[in-house]
Design an enzyme around this catalytic site. Structure first.
Site, mmCIF file in Angstrom:
data_model
loop_
_atom_site.group_PDB
_atom_site.id
_atom_site.type_symbol
_atom_site.label_atom_id
_atom_site.label_comp_id
_atom_site.label_asym_id
_atom_site.label_seq_id
_atom_site.Cartn_x
_atom_site.Cartn_y
_atom_site.Cartn_z
ATOM 1 N N LYS A 100 -2.263 15.305 -8.930
ATOM 2 C CA LYS A 100 -1.330 15.102 -10.044
ATOM 3 C C LYS A 100 -0.415 16.317 -10.240
ATOM 4 C CE LYS A 100 -2.325 10.901 -10.903
ATOM 5 N NZ LYS A 100 -1.318 9.848 -10.743
ATOM 6 N N ASP B 76 0.891 -1.160 0.000
ATOM 7 C CA ASP B 76 0.000 0.000 0.000
ATOM 8 C C ASP B 76 0.927 1.207 0.000
ATOM 9 O OD1 ASP B 76 -1.614 2.165 0.503
ATOM 10 O OD2 ASP B 76 -2.782 1.196 2.084
ATOM 11 N N TYR C 99 -8.389 15.136 -7.802
ATOM 12 C CA TYR C 99 -7.470 14.277 -8.557
ATOM 13 C C TYR C 99 -6.428 15.142 -9.268
ATOM 14 C CZ TYR C 99 -5.849 11.056 -12.206
ATOM 15 O OH TYR C 99 -5.072 10.297 -13.042
ATOM 16 N N SER D 35 -0.108 13.168 -14.927
ATOM 17 C CA SER D 35 -1.263 13.117 -15.828
ATOM 18 C C SER D 35 -1.355 14.450 -16.562
ATOM 19 C CB SER D 35 -2.537 12.922 -14.989
ATOM 20 O OG SER D 35 -3.699 13.096 -15.778
HETATM 21 N N1 LIG Z 1 -6.107 5.893 -17.228
HETATM 22 C C1 LIG Z 1 -5.845 7.163 -17.529
HETATM 23 O O1 LIG Z 1 -6.485 7.764 -18.429
HETATM 24 C C2 LIG Z 1 -4.741 7.907 -16.829
HETATM 25 C C3 LIG Z 1 -4.380 9.171 -17.336
HETATM 26 C C4 LIG Z 1 -3.384 9.889 -16.710
HETATM 27 C C5 LIG Z 1 -2.735 9.358 -15.617
HETATM 28 N N2 LIG Z 1 -3.091 8.136 -15.143
HETATM 29 C C6 LIG Z 1 -2.359 7.639 -13.974
HETATM 30 O O2 LIG Z 1 -1.709 6.437 -14.338
HETATM 31 C C7 LIG Z 1 -1.568 5.599 -13.178
HETATM 32 C C8 LIG Z 1 -2.094 4.223 -13.489
HETATM 33 O O3 LIG Z 1 -3.456 4.363 -13.837
HETATM 34 P P1 LIG Z 1 -4.305 3.223 -14.586
HETATM 35 O O4 LIG Z 1 -5.172 3.919 -15.540
HETATM 36 O O5 LIG Z 1 -3.411 2.132 -15.029
HETATM 37 O O6 LIG Z 1 -5.223 2.775 -13.352
HETATM 38 P P2 LIG Z 1 -5.737 1.341 -12.879
HETATM 39 O O7 LIG Z 1 -6.803 1.638 -11.893
HETATM 40 O O8 LIG Z 1 -6.045 0.484 -14.039
HETATM 41 O O9 LIG Z 1 -4.458 0.735 -12.133
HETATM 42 C C9 LIG Z 1 -3.991 1.285 -10.943
HETATM 43 C C10 LIG Z 1 -3.273 0.221 -10.146
HETATM 44 O O10 LIG Z 1 -2.817 0.815 -8.924
HETATM 45 C C11 LIG Z 1 -3.121 -0.067 -7.857
HETATM 46 N N3 LIG Z 1 -3.262 0.700 -6.603
HETATM 47 C C12 LIG Z 1 -4.283 1.512 -6.254
HETATM 48 N N4 LIG Z 1 -4.086 1.998 -5.009
HETATM 49 C C13 LIG Z 1 -2.905 1.476 -4.572
HETATM 50 C C14 LIG Z 1 -2.167 1.604 -3.368
HETATM 51 N N5 LIG Z 1 -2.609 2.350 -2.333
HETATM 52 N N6 LIG Z 1 -1.005 0.939 -3.255
HETATM 53 C C15 LIG Z 1 -0.564 0.161 -4.270
HETATM 54 N N7 LIG Z 1 -1.222 -0.020 -5.430
HETATM 55 C C16 LIG Z 1 -2.382 0.650 -5.574
HETATM 56 C C17 LIG Z 1 -4.403 -0.761 -8.281
HETATM 57 O O11 LIG Z 1 -4.607 -1.973 -7.563
HETATM 58 C C18 LIG Z 1 -4.175 -0.957 -9.771
HETATM 59 O O12 LIG Z 1 -3.539 -2.185 -10.055
HETATM 60 C C19 LIG Z 1 -2.309 6.327 -12.057
HETATM 61 O O13 LIG Z 1 -1.387 7.058 -11.275
HETATM 62 C C20 LIG Z 1 -3.230 7.272 -12.795
HETATM 63 O O14 LIG Z 1 -3.590 8.384 -12.017
HETATM 64 C C21 LIG Z 1 -4.083 7.392 -15.723
#
Ligand SMILES: NC(=O)c1ccc[n+]([C@@H]2O[C@H](COP(=O)([O-])OP(=O)(O)OC[C@H]3O[C@@H](n4cnc5c(N)ncnc54)[C@H](O)[C@@H]3O)[C@@H](O)[C@H]2O)c1
Length: 262
Positions: A161, A64, A157, A144
């Site tokens: 970021k 975590d 959010y 992001s």
């Molecule tokens: N999907 C998008 O459009 C997007 C765009 C910009 C930035 N992001 C960023 O990219 C990163 C990954 O996003 P994603 O889209 O793959 O999301 P996702 O929800 O598919 O994956 C996130 C992962 O993080 C894990 N996680 C969550 N809380 C946690 C914690 N406290 N400790 C450890 N693991 C934890 C989850 O179990 C999951 O496997 C994030 O930081 C997100 O903010 C995503």
């Protein structure tokens, strides 16, 4: 297969799925030894096992990121599995759709704990390890486009970021002298489970009428004509972990297909 990252020990947080999984697979394909770290231990082990089946070095760790003892355990597990730590991708994150005036103190703390404090703790503990090893390292944070522009109804959010960009810049200033490069990646609209959560939030808050509407609206004006897949982020992830980026630090690279132009 290129082996640009041969022998590098790399942690990716949030690597059990989505962007983190894609980054981990891309880094592994270039020869890195991976620590697949995630709060979902079962899914993390599945990713690590599939990398090992392909002949790669990979270990899974339950973490975590918002809890310091847990993060210390993750760093220790990576070092004991792979002998050292060369790079860390602080990628784990959560999102929530909430109109500006409806964000509660609890919402703020929940999002900031994982996306802000979690990145700070992982950076601190990884950088301590890198300094102790004495041969530098690479820290790559996932911010992001919401770390470059404030989006409503994702204000908390977005704030988290922006915090990632600030931590990236501050740590780059602090640890350049130790040979530690600190950069961030700013994805755009990526088709992952996270966007399903954001999209459902739009519907639940009465901001859109049907599933996928928010995703389609946000993606409509992307210059390259489509939303992102997680794999679109692996090239820049490999670059930032490799010697090709050795003279780069403090930067937050937008990889969004052309949404935010700065
Ligand atoms: N999907 C998008 O459009 C997007 C765009 C910009 C930035 N992001 C960023 O990219 C990163 C990954 O996003 P994603 O889209 O793959 O999301 P996702 O929800 O598919 O994956 C996130 C992962 O993080 C894990 N996680 C969550 N809380 C946690 C914690 N406290 N400790 C450890 N693991 C934890 C989850 O179990 C999951 O496997 C994030 O930081 C997100 O903010 C995503």
């Amino acid at each position: 297969m290129s082996n640009e990252l041969d022998g590098r020990s790399i942690i990716v947080t949030g690597a059990a799925r989505g962007i983190g999984e894609a980054m981990a697979r891309g880094l592994s394909a270039q020869g890195a030894s991976l620590t697949i770290a995630d709060i979902d231990a079962h899914a993390a082990e599945k990713v690590a096992a599939s990398l090992r089946e392909g002949g790669a070095q990979a270990t899974a760790v339950a973490v975590d990121v918002s809890r310091r003892e847990s993060v210390r355990g993750m760093i220790g597990a990576a070092v004991s599995a792979h002998g050292k730590l060369d790079a860390i991708f602080n990628n784990a994150g959560i999102a929530q759709t909430r109109p500006f005036l409806s964000i509660t103190d609890e919402d703020w703390h929940r999002v900031m704990d994982v996306n802000g404090l979690g990145v700070l703790i992982c950076m601190q503990e990884a950088i301590r390890q890198m300094i102790a090893q004495g041969h530098g390292g690479k820290v790559i944070n996932t911010s992001s486009i919401a770390g470059k522009q404030g989006y409503e109804p994702l204000a908390h959010y977005s704030a988290s970021k922006f915090a990632v960009v600030a931590l990236t810049q501050a740590a780059a200033r602090a640890f350049g002298k130790d040979g530690i490069n600190v950069n961030a990646i700013c994805p755009g609209v990526v088709a992952t489970e996270m966007w399903k959560v954001i999209d459902k939030g739009f519907v639940d808050e009465g901001l859109t009428e049907r599933d996928n509407q928010a995703f389609e609206t946000f993606s409509a004006d992307i210059l390259l004509g489509r939303p992102s897949k997680s794999d679109d982020l692996t090239g820049v992830a490999c670059f930032l972990a490799s010697p090709a980026s050795d003279y780069m630090t403090g930067q937050s690279l937008i990889v969004d297909g052309g949404m935010v132009l700065v």
